[in-house]
Scaffold this motif. Structure first.
Motif, PDB file in Angstrom:
ATOM      1  N   GLY A  67       0.818  -1.207   0.000  1.00  0.00           N
ATOM      2  CA  GLY A  67       0.000   0.000   0.000  1.00  0.00           C
ATOM      3  C   GLY A  67       0.849   1.253   0.000  1.00  0.00           C
ATOM      4  N   LEU A  68       1.904   1.237   0.803  1.00  0.00           N
ATOM      5  CA  LEU A  68       2.833   2.369   0.834  1.00  0.00           C
ATOM      6  C   LEU A  68       3.510   2.545  -0.515  1.00  0.00           C
ATOM      7  CD1 LEU A  68       4.232   4.508   2.717  1.00  0.00           C
ATOM      8  CD2 LEU A  68       6.054   2.804   3.004  1.00  0.00           C
ATOM      9  N   SER A  78       9.972   0.059  -1.522  1.00  0.00           N
ATOM     10  CA  SER A  78       9.108  -0.494  -0.477  1.00  0.00           C
ATOM     11  C   SER A  78       9.105  -2.014  -0.538  1.00  0.00           C
ATOM     12  CB  SER A  78       7.673   0.044  -0.628  1.00  0.00           C
ATOM     13  OG  SER A  78       7.587   1.411  -0.298  1.00  0.00           O
ATOM     14  N   TYR A  96      -3.108   6.005  -8.032  1.00  0.00           N
ATOM     15  CA  TYR A  96      -2.240   5.127  -7.247  1.00  0.00           C
ATOM     16  C   TYR A  96      -2.209   5.578  -5.791  1.00  0.00           C
ATOM     17  CZ  TYR A  96      -0.019   2.662 -11.213  1.00  0.00           C
ATOM     18  OH  TYR A  96       0.250   1.867 -12.302  1.00  0.00           O
ATOM     19  N   PHE A 113       2.266   1.942  -3.487  1.00  0.00           N
ATOM     20  CA  PHE A 113       1.339   2.663  -4.356  1.00  0.00           C
ATOM     21  C   PHE A 113       1.193   4.124  -3.920  1.00  0.00           C
ATOM     22  CE2 PHE A 113      -0.157  -1.549  -5.725  1.00  0.00           C
ATOM     23  CZ  PHE A 113      -0.345  -1.311  -7.080  1.00  0.00           C
ATOM     24  N   PHE A 114       1.127   4.342  -2.620  1.00  0.00           N
ATOM     25  CA  PHE A 114       0.970   5.696  -2.076  1.00  0.00           C
ATOM     26  C   PHE A 114       2.125   6.596  -2.517  1.00  0.00           C
ATOM     27  CE2 PHE A 114       1.391   8.735   1.543  1.00  0.00           C
ATOM     28  CZ  PHE A 114       0.131   9.321   1.466  1.00  0.00           C
ATOM     29  N   LEU A 167      -3.407   1.184   2.942  1.00  0.00           N
ATOM     30  CA  LEU A 167      -2.825   1.570   4.222  1.00  0.00           C
ATOM     31  C   LEU A 167      -3.894   1.634   5.316  1.00  0.00           C
ATOM     32  CD1 LEU A 167      -0.315   4.347   3.071  1.00  0.00           C
ATOM     33  CD2 LEU A 167       0.290   2.217   4.237  1.00  0.00           C
ATOM     34  N   GLY A 201      -3.270   3.347  -2.725  1.00  0.00           N
ATOM     35  CA  GLY A 201      -2.334   3.121  -1.631  1.00  0.00           C
ATOM     36  C   GLY A 201      -2.910   3.537  -0.289  1.00  0.00           C
ATOM     37  N   THR A 202      -3.620   4.658  -0.274  1.00  0.00           N
ATOM     38  CA  THR A 202      -4.250   5.119   0.964  1.00  0.00           C
ATOM     39  C   THR A 202      -5.274   4.098   1.459  1.00  0.00           C
ATOM     40  OG1 THR A 202      -3.973   7.427   0.288  1.00  0.00           O
ATOM     41  CG2 THR A 202      -5.566   6.989   2.040  1.00  0.00           C
ATOM     42  N   MET A 219       8.443   2.364  -5.965  1.00  0.00           N
ATOM     43  CA  MET A 219       7.649   1.258  -5.448  1.00  0.00           C
ATOM     44  C   MET A 219       8.541   0.086  -5.032  1.00  0.00           C
ATOM     45  SD  MET A 219       4.312   1.330  -7.984  1.00  0.00           S
ATOM     46  CE  MET A 219       3.354   0.208  -6.957  1.00  0.00           C
TER      47      MET A 219
END
Length: 438
Positions: A57-58, A78, A233, A60-61, A241, A237-238, A75
């Motif tokens: 998720g991070l 991460s 994205y 994508f964030f 998360l 990602g949010t 990406m």
């Protein structure tokens, strides 16, 4: 010479991986299952998976926020943490954090070396109803995401090999001591009475201060202005998360009960309040309400409630979300007026959010919510001890994480250069570092 030294992190991991063949870790008879609770085990298995999904998720964030030519690189920074930190954790990292305490500062890395004795080990004393191995796997996910959080600060300008080497050093010398000191019953911060329910100090403050150190050390990008590659994205990602954060916070209760429900509820409330506060505050300043602002606000609320999730009421969690969102918004504005190139504002959001959450834990924590809190109630209830303890710890952790990270950056840079060349930066890290593109 530098090229040969740049192979060190991979040789380091390979060496310890080979040790697996010499430490088969065949369990003895497992006779410590009497007090284990199947319901708690099922929940913690779920929570462990939830926390792991936070790292993609991070990715994508952060990936949606950078230039299109740096999405894959950002990406991957991460994703690689899931591999690098896991290997270190299995070899000696778990012992370094939760092994026998060495003066309250660090654990004994020889304990659980190559996970010896883990399957038949007695449950962790603060999580007595789940197997020790499950506790270890849950804590691993926290160790994975912490260095990944730092990457937003030096996005678009760091060499991948050097980054891998840095996160190895960061885990050993910054994350492990802080986690041990805060969460081990014999850790110095634990014994001081510091409250950090799920990682405001250990995860977000350490990553935030390391991010600021990284931004200062690597200096500005050659092309500091950019357009986000994919705001969709960022939104995806949010969502991941936010979803995973329920495992992050509610899972830190280590059992199914009122405390885990409280942590889940305060997490939801703080994040929602922070998201609204961010866009309303933007509107107050004459800006349009944006998807980016909503997402950043939600994450700031999640960060700020993390240390307080199992200690405060739901109304107070709303206040924590609102206050942290406004403070972080103001710090982002301040940062943009300086020469500090924290690419994705990791320090204003994660570092400052974590510090605000830690202080507000000292304001709003209630022993009625969590009787395990032996330090006392917060300032809101007329007591001062807890707030003083949280403040002293905040100052100490900040100094340690910032100066320690600066030192590790310098050491890494001496071994293998941290920053890409100007040409590689112009070309984009996707191509220059990985030979790939969207």
């Amino acid at each position: 010479m530098a090229r040969k030294l740049s192979r060190i992190p991979f040789l380091f991991i390979l060496f310890f991986t080979v040790l697996c063949f010499f430490f088969p870790s065949v369990p003895k008879n497992i006779n410590n299952t009497a007090n284990l609770n199947p319901t708690d085990i099922a929940w913690m298995l779920t929570a462990t998976a939830l926390v792991l999904i936070m790292t993609p998720g991070l990715a994508f964030f952060y990936g949606g926020m950078v230039n299109k030519k740096n999405v894959i690189s950002t990406m991957l920074q991460s994703f690689i943490c899931m591999a690098v930190v896991t290997v270190i954790w299995f070899v000696f990292g778990f012992g370094l954090v939760f092994g026998k305490s060495q003066n309250g500062i660090i654990g004994n890395p020889a304990d659980f070396f190559m996970m010896q004795g883990l399957l038949e080990g007695q449950p962790w004393e603060l999580a007595p109803t789940i197997p020790l191995a499950l506790f270890a796997m849950y804590q691993l996910k926290f160790a994975i995401i912490t260095p990944a959080l730092i990457t937003g600060a030096f996005a678009e300008r760091i060499r991948f090999i050097s980054y891998v080497f840095f996160i190895c050093l960061f885990f050993i010398f910054i994350y492990a001591p802080l986690a041990h000191a805060t969460w081990h019953p014999e850790g110095i911060l634990f014994e001081l009475g510091v409250l950090d329910f799920a990682g405001g100090t250990v995860v977000h403050m350490s990553a935030g201060w390391a991010a600021l150190a990284s931004a200062l050390y690597l200096k500005r990008r050659n092309e500091p202005n950019h357009n986000p590659a994919r705001i969709t994205y960022v939104m995806l990602g949010t969502g991941l998360l936010w979803f995973g954060w329920f495992g992050f916070n509610a899972g830190s209760a280590f059992h199914v009960g009122s405390l885990s429900v409280t942590a889940l509820s305060t997490t939801m409330a703080a994040s929602a309040a922070a998201a609204l506060a961010w866009i309303f505050f933007d509107a107050f300043k004459g800006r349009k309400p944006s998807a980016m602002g909503t997402c950043i606000g939600a994450v700031v609320g999640l960060v700020a409630i993390t240390p307080a999730a199992g200690f405060v009421t739901i109304p107070h969690s709303l206040a924590i979300g609102i206050i942290s969102s406004i403070v972080s918004n103001l710090v982002v504005d301040w940062r943009t007026r300086t020469s500090i190139d924290d690419t994705l504002d990791v320090f204003p959001c994660h570092g400052v959010g974590g510090m605000v959450g830690m202080l507000l834990t000292g304001v709003f924590a209630s022993q009625a919510i969590n009787p395990a809190n032996e330090t006392g109630n917060g300032l809101y209830y007329g007591e001062t001890k807890l707030f003083i303890v949280q403040t002293v710890a905040l100052i100490g952790v900040s100094i340690f994480a910032f100066l320690g990270s600066l030192l590790l950056l310098k050491v890494t840079d001496l071994i293998t250069p941290l920053r890409v060349s100007e040409e590689d930066e112009r070309l984009g890290l996707d191509i220059s570092q990985h030979g790939e593109s969207l």
